[in-house]
Structure formats: structure tokens, C-alpha cells
Design an enzyme around this catalytic site. Structure first.
Site, PDB file in Angstrom:
ATOM      1  CB  SER A 123      -4.549  -9.201   0.194  1.00  9.39           C
ATOM      2  OG  SER A 123      -5.749  -8.790   0.785  1.00  9.39           O
ATOM      3  CG  HIS A 137      -1.635  -1.238   1.471  1.00 12.55           C
ATOM      4  ND1 HIS A 137      -1.188  -2.228   2.325  1.00 12.55           N
ATOM      5  CD2 HIS A 137      -2.791  -1.686   0.943  1.00 12.55           C
ATOM      6  CE1 HIS A 137      -2.047  -3.224   2.312  1.00 12.55           C
ATOM      7  NE2 HIS A 137      -3.020  -2.938   1.478  1.00 12.55           N
ATOM      8  CB  THR A 193      -5.920   1.222  -5.928  1.00 17.40           C
ATOM      9  OG1 THR A 193      -5.732   0.747  -4.593  1.00 17.40           O
ATOM     10  CG2 THR A 193      -4.754   2.080  -6.338  1.00 17.40           C
ATOM     11  CD  GLU A 217      -4.506   2.856  -2.349  1.00 28.10           C
ATOM     12  OE1 GLU A 217      -4.843   1.668  -2.208  1.00 28.10           O
ATOM     13  OE2 GLU A 217      -4.995   3.596  -3.212  1.00 28.10           O
TER      14      GLU A 217
HETATM   15  S1  SF4 Z   1      -5.578  -4.334  -5.634  1.00 23.33           S
HETATM   16 FE1  SF4 Z   1      -4.662  -3.209  -7.347  1.00 23.33          FE
HETATM   17  S2  SF4 Z   1      -3.604  -1.519  -6.349  1.00 23.33           S
HETATM   18 FE2  SF4 Z   1      -3.987  -3.012  -4.756  1.00 23.33          FE
HETATM   19  S3  SF4 Z   1      -2.151  -4.254  -4.734  1.00 23.33           S
HETATM   20 FE3  SF4 Z   1      -3.587  -5.248  -6.118  1.00 23.33          FE
HETATM   21  S4  SF4 Z   1      -3.043  -4.510  -8.176  1.00 23.33           S
HETATM   22 FE4  SF4 Z   1      -2.114  -3.142  -6.657  1.00 23.33          FE
END
Ligand code: SF4
Length: 275
Positions: free
Chosen positions: A258, A70, A158, A122
Site C-alpha cells: 500500500s 481489506h 493474505t 481483513e
Molecule cells: S496485498 Fe494482496 S490481498 Fe492485499 S490488497 Fe494487495 S493484492 Fe489484495
């Protein structure tokens, strides 16, 4: 009961990249959680001796500090580098971009408005790059009392919902001479959101897997709730209540950017075995 996975879900490019960087830097520490998934962080600690520090001043000269996906606050990054810490940057390039835009627009004299969660790492990072400051908003109502000047630059976290971002842009555009709207919502977010929208429209029950503090998982969960009242945000198979599946025909599953595959598989296996 049938189980169907969303067409796009789980680990995104930025998270995969950050994990690879961490695995390549054994015996180091990340500054802040690398990603918003405590189980994956525990795996990196166990298998690769990649620890975690929440305080950047604990890093000493010559030690390795991995910057989280982030990103971090600009001054803290400078201080780490100034104190001789070996900084390994795992900031997602989709996060670096809004940081650069915030700095460029602020220096060019625009009032920078960021649509996102002020408490999220972030956004703390992106805001810190706006040389003359920035305002963080979470909805149109936050804009009503603001005294913005003629030229406004708009940036989104994002992981935000596109529809909500458009609402903010639509409010600003007729009220200012110049509004520059930057599409900083990342592709992985778009794709996962679109896929969850499609699946939740037909599913009887939806399971969204991801960390409770994961912004993109929360957005997926919110979209899922819009179309399927029977939606549940869980961290792993231990959070499942099998009563959710009683008399249901189709269970849709999605996961945040994630969430590792092994957790998703555990959830799929548990539902298949018990329902
Ligand atoms: S969700 Fe998008 S901005 Fe966040 S880590 Fe993954 S690719 Fe990067």
C-alpha cells in the site's frame, strides 16, 4: 553507497484497483481507511474529495460508501445495503476469496481456523463470514489448548509469511482426520516477500517503506530482519536516520503493497542525496 530496489515491491493489484475505484467515485467516503497508508488517503481526500468514516452508521440513504480493500464485516455490509446506501465494493478479490471459503467450509461442518491477526480488519471480515464461528490463531502455541473436531479448514491472512503458515498446517494435519489447507496468501505478498528475502541476504542495510499499521509491510520487515540485522521500517523519508548508512556499501529498499511510488521515490532521493 549503492541503492538497490527489490525485484518486486510496492503497490499490488488490489491496492491499485481500490485507488482507481476511489478516484472514479469523487465526493464519496470510504468506510474505514481504504488502504493502510495515511498519506495516500490524504491525497485522495485532497484531490478527489474521497473522505473517510470509521462508523458505518454515519452513511445515510443515497450516500456512497466505498468498502475498503481489506473488506468489512458481513453484517455491516448487509446493514449498509439495507439502509439504502450506495455501496461501492473495493474489497480486494484476494480477500473476497477467503471470505467465501470461510462461509462455505463453516456451512459444510468444518471447524474454521484462521491464521492471522484478530484485530486486523481483513480478519474481522473473514471471520464474520464463518456462519458457525471461527478461531483465529497467530502461532502453533495458540492451537495447543483448542478442542477442534475431526474436520478442520485452515485459512491464512493474505499477507502472512508462508513458512509460518506451513508450521500451523504441519501441526494440525497429524492431529485431525481431515484438514483442508487453503492457500489464501496472495501472489503480491509471495513475490514481495521472496524479493525482500533475496535482497536482504546481500544488503548491508535494508529500508522497508510502508504504514506502521500495514500488515504486509510488517511481514516484509520481519523477513528483512531475519537476514539483515540492519533493517528499518519507515513510513517516509522523514523517518530516516542517516547514521544507519555510515560505512555501508549496499542499501536495499522494499515497500509494502500500500506504499505509493511517490513516497518510495522521495526515500530513494533522500538517501542518494545524503549518503
Ligand atoms: S496485498 Fe494482496 S490481498 Fe492485499 S490488497 Fe494487495 S493484492 Fe489484495
Amino acid at each position: 553507497m549503492k541503492i538497490e530496489l527489490a525485484e518486486s515491491y510496492g503497490f499490488c493489484f488490489g491496492v491499485k484497483r481500490a485507488i482507481k475505484i476511489a478516484e472514479e467515485n469523487k465526493n464519496s467516503s470510504t468506510y474505514g481507511p481504504l488502504i493502510h497508508n495515511s498519506k495516500e488517503i490524504a491525497r485522495l481526500d485532497k484531490d478527489y474529495k474521497v473522505g473517510l468514516s470509521e462508523d458505518f452508521t454515519t452513511f445515510k440513504e443515497g450516500e456512497k460508501a466505498i468498502v475498503r480493500t481489506h473488506g468489512i464485516v458481513k453484517d455491516e455490509l448487509a446493514q449498509l445495503k439495507d439502509s439504502g446506501v450506495d455501496v461501492v465494493d473495493a474489497t480486494c478479490p484476494f480477500v473476497t476469496k477467503p471470505q467465501e471459503i470461510a462461509q462455505e467450509m463453516s456451512e459444510a461442518g468444518y471447524d474454521v481456523v484462521i491464521f492471522g491477526d484478530e484485530a486486523h480488519p481483513e480478519i474481522k471480515g473473514v471471520k464474520s463470514y464463518a456462519t458457525h464461528g471461527a478461531t483465529v490463531v497467530t502461532n502453533v502455541f495458540d492451537l495447543i489448548e483448542l478442542k477442534l473436531r475431526d474436520r478442520v479448514a485452515l485459512i491464512a491472512q493474505t499477507t502472512r509469511k508462508v513458512e509460518d503458515y506451513i508450521e500451523i498446517a504441519n501441526y494440525l494435519i497429524p492431529r485431525h482426520k481431515e484438514v483442508r489447507v487453503f492457500n489464501t496468501i496472495c501472489n503480491a505478498t509471495f513475490e514481495n516477500q521472496e524479493a525482500v528475502r533475496k535482497l536482504s541476504k546481500k544488503a548491508d542495510v535494508m529500508i522497508i517503506i510502508g504504514g506502521k499499521n500495514s500488515s504486509n509491510t510488517k511481514q516484509l520487515s520481519s523477513i528483512s530482519h531475519d537476514f539483515c540485522a540492519n533493517s528499518h521500517h519507515i513510513e517516509d523519508e522523514n523517518d530516516i536516520d542517516y547514521a544507519w548508512f555510515k560505512d555501508k556499501k549496499l542499501c536495499g529498499i522494499s515497500a509494502g503493497a500500500s506504499t505509493p511510488d511517490w513516497i518510495i521515490q522521495n526515500v530513494v532521493d533522500s538517501i542518494s542525496e545524503n549518503c
